[in-house]
Design a protein around this motif. Structure first.
Motif, PDB file in Angstrom:
ATOM      1  N   ALA A   1      -0.895   4.568   0.501  1.00 20.81           N
ATOM      2  CA  ALA A   1      -0.051   5.408   1.085  1.00 20.81           C
ATOM      3  C   ALA A   1       0.199   6.305   2.317  1.00 20.81           C
ATOM      4  O   ALA A   1       0.909   7.311   2.704  1.00 20.81           O
ATOM      5  CB  ALA A   1       0.730   5.936  -0.647  1.00 20.81           C
ATOM      6  N   TYR A   2      -1.022   7.360   1.674  1.00 21.68           N
ATOM      7  CA  TYR A   2      -1.462   9.156   2.685  1.00 21.68           C
ATOM      8  C   TYR A   2      -1.945   8.450   3.840  1.00 21.68           C
ATOM      9  O   TYR A   2      -1.555   9.195   4.986  1.00 21.68           O
ATOM     10  CB  TYR A   2      -2.298   9.460   1.605  1.00 21.68           C
ATOM     11  CG  TYR A   2      -1.958  10.423   0.516  1.00 21.68           C
ATOM     12  CD1 TYR A   2      -1.433  11.809   0.585  1.00 21.68           C
ATOM     13  CD2 TYR A   2      -2.224   9.730  -0.439  1.00 21.68           C
ATOM     14  CE1 TYR A   2      -1.616  12.797   0.056  1.00 21.68           C
ATOM     15  CE2 TYR A   2      -1.397  11.030  -1.491  1.00 21.68           C
ATOM     16  CZ  TYR A   2      -1.238  12.248  -1.794  1.00 21.68           C
ATOM     17  OH  TYR A   2      -0.322  13.477  -2.533  1.00 21.68           O
ATOM     18  N   ARG A   3      -2.235   7.318   3.776  1.00 19.94           N
ATOM     19  CA  ARG A   3      -3.022   7.332   4.925  1.00 19.94           C
ATOM     20  C   ARG A   3      -1.079   6.426   6.418  1.00 19.94           C
ATOM     21  O   ARG A   3      -0.974   6.906   7.211  1.00 19.94           O
ATOM     22  CB  ARG A   3      -3.910   5.779   5.561  1.00 19.94           C
ATOM     23  CG  ARG A   3      -5.468   6.287   4.254  1.00 19.94           C
ATOM     24  CD  ARG A   3      -5.968   5.888   5.599  1.00 19.94           C
ATOM     25  NE  ARG A   3      -7.588   6.556   5.662  1.00 19.94           N
ATOM     26  CZ  ARG A   3      -8.630   5.740   4.184  1.00 19.94           C
ATOM     27  NH1 ARG A   3      -7.256   4.986   3.164  1.00 19.94           N
ATOM     28  NH2 ARG A   3      -8.840   6.899   4.004  1.00 19.94           N
ATOM     29  N   THR A   4      -0.496   5.699   5.366  1.00 21.70           N
ATOM     30  CA  THR A   4       0.733   5.353   6.083  1.00 21.70           C
ATOM     31  C   THR A   4       0.813   6.145   6.257  1.00 21.70           C
ATOM     32  O   THR A   4       2.063   7.078   7.415  1.00 21.70           O
ATOM     33  CB  THR A   4       1.280   4.803   5.145  1.00 21.70           C
ATOM     34  OG1 THR A   4       0.522   3.456   4.395  1.00 21.70           O
ATOM     35  CG2 THR A   4       2.200   3.928   5.490  1.00 21.70           C
ATOM     36  N   ALA A   5       1.720   7.296   5.744  1.00 18.28           N
ATOM     37  CA  ALA A   5       2.854   8.509   5.871  1.00 18.28           C
ATOM     38  C   ALA A   5       2.158   9.981   6.838  1.00 18.28           C
ATOM     39  O   ALA A   5       3.046  10.261   7.624  1.00 18.28           O
ATOM     40  CB  ALA A   5       2.101   9.878   4.648  1.00 18.28           C
ATOM     41  N   ALA A   6       0.562   9.838   6.869  1.00 20.77           N
ATOM     42  CA  ALA A   6      -0.444  10.434   8.684  1.00 20.77           C
ATOM     43  C   ALA A   6      -0.012   9.701   9.894  1.00 20.77           C
ATOM     44  O   ALA A   6       0.690  10.250  10.575  1.00 20.77           O
ATOM     45  CB  ALA A   6      -1.705   9.670   8.326  1.00 20.77           C
ATOM     46  N   ARG A   7       0.480   8.428   9.597  1.00 17.80           N
ATOM     47  CA  ARG A   7       0.872   7.585  10.792  1.00 17.80           C
ATOM     48  C   ARG A   7       2.345   7.702  11.144  1.00 17.80           C
ATOM     49  O   ARG A   7       2.391   7.575  12.017  1.00 17.80           O
ATOM     50  CB  ARG A   7       0.538   5.955  10.170  1.00 17.80           C
ATOM     51  CG  ARG A   7      -0.779   4.840  10.591  1.00 17.80           C
ATOM     52  CD  ARG A   7      -1.261   5.487  11.923  1.00 17.80           C
ATOM     53  NE  ARG A   7      -2.225   6.664  11.840  1.00 17.80           N
ATOM     54  CZ  ARG A   7      -2.852   7.165  11.183  1.00 17.80           C
ATOM     55  NH1 ARG A   7      -3.659   6.620  10.375  1.00 17.80           N
ATOM     56  NH2 ARG A   7      -3.557   8.318  11.058  1.00 17.80           N
ATOM     57  N   ALA A   8       2.813   7.149   9.674  1.00 12.62           N
ATOM     58  CA  ALA A   8       4.595   7.747  10.229  1.00 12.62           C
ATOM     59  C   ALA A   8       4.638   8.930  10.505  1.00 12.62           C
ATOM     60  O   ALA A   8       5.434   9.267  11.901  1.00 12.62           O
ATOM     61  CB  ALA A   8       5.525   7.691   9.266  1.00 12.62           C
TER      62      ALA A   8
END
Length: 594
Positions: free
Chosen positions: A29-36
């Motif tokens: 989720a943190y990585r996804t947020a970083a991508r977003a």
DNA sequence: GCCGTTTTCGGCCCGACTGTTTTCAGTCG
């Protein structure tokens, strides 16, 4: 607080959560947020301040609060807490191939291993192999990984040092006592890997220049400090030498310290054959002729060396040796001296020759910039066309596109193309070459693209014969326009997979398939050493950035360096063609034959 | 930790390979 800094902090949290053994979906989720966050086109700080973060998919309540704290205070207490639970060296253990978060966690918790040195000692005393889930083979692999890291530590990738190198040259150029300054050494020759940086400059006040150099920003430690030569260690451990000479000595010093050693030897032999002598101090006629005109210069102090032949720049030195000017990239003694003698040094491609490029990724697969942003950046940098080649469906890890998403992207490209003037997006794919050499899409889907980059992304551990057969089978598909990163190497990280490049080059020549020069600084693949021969066989090169972010479009410039090193001219590089001719070339490739 | 809707918790990306194990966990792309 910039967006990039915030992205980095989210990624650090993800890594530390992995190490702590938390729910893997949490770190994701943190990585996804970083991508977003990365693909956010508005100003990061104002988005956070104005509470617009809740409109961003992938950032929920928890991460939103952390980003607000970060923008308001510049700190992130959650990350600080996480960092306290592991010594810094433990995170670095993840860089050893074969060690992931689970194994590193065990090593830290059960053996108290805090860094690479302790890990090495534990492997040598066979304490690691006794842990559950580990064995003797794992110990061997870890030791090999540590060894590899160590041997690479003395080397640096060109792309990693270019910023530092240019910064140092600019600083010296701005100094009032500096007349001329240039990078020399393997960096100037455009080698993909350098051990150190060499700078040469001319000045009448060397002491002042030296003092400025050793105190310039970026210098971490001074190793030697003299009147004519100083050595320093730059941030990141890169060694750097500066030599300061009187301006009349500059061309000879620059030639000498640019090398290569082999090139210098060839030049010296040539000088000797002509009754001359070449060194870092000058080009001299034999001593017996020293009473001829012009002997009052500094060379007269070195009478044993004879009279110095005055040259204002490198080109004059080459001319006095009866040679055409040899660009630094070619100075490897691989035929350039002979070519210069025949006046057959090719006019090498320049980065300003590039009119477009292929093989870029977007947020549709694993890129960090949107299609729109990539198109805008390409137009701003003056390109006439940009090829989008996101991953195909087999590359799950890279969020590869299936047929349905391909169709959507092609629709978007069609729409955007209607709005452009003097610019066009090309619809492509970086299509996986499957294990048996088939492609990841059917021919009918491949036909829907403007072009196809075929690349190997999995199944590296196979024989050379198998891999060669596999790639050749893919290249024989008429819809394959170009072969992507032909050896899969990652400089200083991963060796090339085994493949017979001679056969690949022959196949490219026969089928008219272009070969990519992947300009991503980690890859620089195909290697420059192969290009001269490939060119002779009629293979066309395409310089691609493999960009995953708008700022990576500039990688093509490094790719051009490598192409130059491979003796390539403008006419050897497909993407120096203007749009109309590239479109024609793409159609011709489809039509069968080269 | 996020998302979606099945409104309050279950699912979240797949497959091959390696080395460990003796049936599978961890890593990688």
């Amino acid at each position: 607080m910039t967006k990039d800094e915030a992205v980095a902090k989210l990624e650090q949290i993800a890594t530390l959560l992995d190490l702590r053994g938390e729910n893997p979906f949490k770190s994701r989720a943190y990585r996804t947020a970083a991508r977003a966050l990365e693909s956010l086109s508005e100003d990061f700080e104002s988005v956070v301040r104005e509470g617009k973060l809740d409109q961003v998919k992938g950032i929920g309540e928890g991460i939103r609060a952390k980003l607000q704290e970060l923008v308001a205070t510049g700190r992130l207490t959650y990350l600080e807490e996480l960092e306290r639970s592991f010594p810094a060296g433990v995170v670095a253990l993840l860089e050893i191939p074969g060690l992931g978060p689970k194994k590193v966690k065990i090593l830290w918790e059960q053996l108290g291993i805090r860094d690479l040195e302790e890990l090495e000692a534990a492997c040598r005393s066979h304490r690691v192999g006794k842990l559950s889930g580990f064995g003797s083979k794992t110990e061997e692999n870890i030791l090999a990984g540590i060894e590899q890291r160590r041997s690479y530590a003395a080397y640096h990738r060109y792309g990693d040092v270019i910023g530092l190198a240019e910064h140092l040259v600019e600083q010296l150029r701005a100094h009032p006592d500096v007349v001329r300054v240039s990078m020399a050494g393997s960096f100037r020759r455009g080698k993909e890997i350098v051990r150190d940086l060499d700078l040469v400059c001319s000045s009448a006040k060397p002491a002042a220049v030296m003092a400025a150099f050793i105190s310039s920003s970026g210098v971490q430690r001074v190793v030697n400090h003299g009147e004519t030569k100083s050595s320093v260690i730059l941030e990141g451990g890169l060694a750097c030498d500066l030599r300061v000479v009187p301006d009349e000595d500059y061309p000879y010093a620059l030639l000498h310290f640019t090398g290569s050693k082999e090139h210098n030897i060839a030049l010296r032999q040539r000088a000797i054959a002509q009754g001359k002598k070449l060194s870092e101090w000058g080009l001299f006629r034999e001593a017996r002729s020293r009473f001829s005109a012009g002997s009052e210069d500094t060379a007269s102090e070195r009478e044993s060396e004879g009279e110095r032949i005055r040259c204002r720049d490198e080109a004059e030195i080459y001319a006095k040796l009866g040679l055409a000017y040899i660009p630094p990239e070619l100075r490897e003694n691989l035929g350039e001296v002979e070519a210069a003698e025949r006046n057959e040094i090719p006019r090498l491609v320049e980065w300003t020759d590039l009119r477009g490029t292929f093989h870029c990724h977007t947020t549709a697969s694993d890129g960090h910039s949107t299609l729109k942003a990539m198109a805008e950046a390409a137009q701003e940098s003056g390109l006439e066309y940009l090829g989008i080649a996101d991953h195909s469906k087999s590359s799950f890890q890279a969020n590869g596109l299936d047929e349905e998403r391909v169709a959507l992207q092609q629709e978007e490209i069609r729409k955007r193309n209607k709005e452009f003037r003097g610019f066009r997006l090309l619809s492509g794919t970086e299509c996986d070459i499957l294990r048996d050499g088939r492609l990841d899409f059917s021919d009918s889907v491949l036909a829907s693209f403007d072009y196809v980059v075929a690349s190997v992304h999995a199944g590296f551990s196979t024989s050379e014969e198998e891999m060669t057969r596999r790639i050749i089978r893919a290249m024989e598909n008429p819809y394959v326009t170009m072969l992507g990163h032909p050896t899969g190497r990652l400089l200083l990280m991963r060796k090339p997979y085994p493949v017979n490049l001679e056969k690949i080059i022959d196949c490219a020549a026969e089928t008219g398939t272009w070969i990519e020069l992947n300009a991503q600084p980690l890859r620089l693949d195909l290697d420059w050493r192969w290009w001269h021969a490939a060119r002779e066989k009629g293979v066309r090169c395409v310089i691609n950035p493999d960009a995953h972010h708008v700022r990576e479009l500039g990688f093509v410039r490094i790719g051009v360096n490598i192409a130059r090193k491979g003796w390539l001219r403008r006419e050897d590089v497909i993407n120096t063609l203007p749009l109309k001719l590239v479109e024609k070339a793409l159609r011709k490739k489809r039509g069968g034959g080269g």
